[in-house]
Design a protein around this motif. Sequence first.
Motif, mmCIF file in Angstrom:
data_model
loop_
_atom_site.group_PDB
_atom_site.id
_atom_site.type_symbol
_atom_site.label_atom_id
_atom_site.label_comp_id
_atom_site.label_asym_id
_atom_site.label_seq_id
_atom_site.Cartn_x
_atom_site.Cartn_y
_atom_site.Cartn_z
ATOM 1 N N ASP A 42 0.837 -1.203 0.000
ATOM 2 C CA ASP A 42 0.000 0.000 0.000
ATOM 3 C C ASP A 42 0.867 1.246 0.000
ATOM 4 N N LEU A 43 1.894 1.255 0.824
ATOM 5 C CA LEU A 43 2.789 2.416 0.887
ATOM 6 C C LEU A 43 3.480 2.634 -0.454
ATOM 7 N N LEU A 44 3.926 1.559 -1.073
ATOM 8 C CA LEU A 44 4.577 1.666 -2.384
ATOM 9 C C LEU A 44 3.609 2.211 -3.431
ATOM 10 N N ALA A 45 2.373 1.721 -3.422
ATOM 11 C CA ALA A 45 1.374 2.197 -4.386
ATOM 12 C C ALA A 45 1.087 3.684 -4.190
ATOM 13 N N GLU A 46 0.980 4.116 -2.943
ATOM 14 C CA GLU A 46 0.749 5.540 -2.676
ATOM 15 C C GLU A 46 1.913 6.387 -3.163
ATOM 16 N N ARG A 47 3.128 5.931 -2.867
ATOM 17 C CA ARG A 47 4.316 6.720 -3.223
ATOM 18 C C ARG A 47 4.537 6.782 -4.725
#
Length: 146
Positions: free
Chosen positions: A129-134
């Motif tokens: 999720d963090l990677l997708a947001e970034r």
Amino acid sequence: MTAVVAVGMGMTAVHYGLGRHIEVLPPEHISTVIKWDFVQSLPLGLAAMFTKISVFFFLRRLFLTTQTKWTWNWTLHFINAVNIAANLASASTVLPQCSPIKKLWDPTVPGSCWSPDTQRAIGIFQGGDLLAERKSLPAAPTNLQA
């Protein structure tokens, strides 16, 4: 405010020895350090979520004058909704990993904890999720015609 609470909890953990080698800690401080480290992760995660929400409002205001207003508005709303849902889901999995909660920092307490596979899957979800947001915001169109 949640960041201040998290920092206070982190400072308490440091006071009891967080950051030092476990061999040099007094045995009675080890479980206290682990407890404060676990407990601080809840307000720390919420503080990160609130920070991202504030960036969302900044970007929304910044892109309201562009020709891609509709696209940007809904893209940002979608990213923000995913951010809120993922962070609340992550925050809700911090403390209930063990029953009773005290077993998180004191393995001698009788009870049960989630399997390492479950904990690993939650960690992979949080990281994904963090990677997708970034990656989503820089990849979005940046047509800034005022």
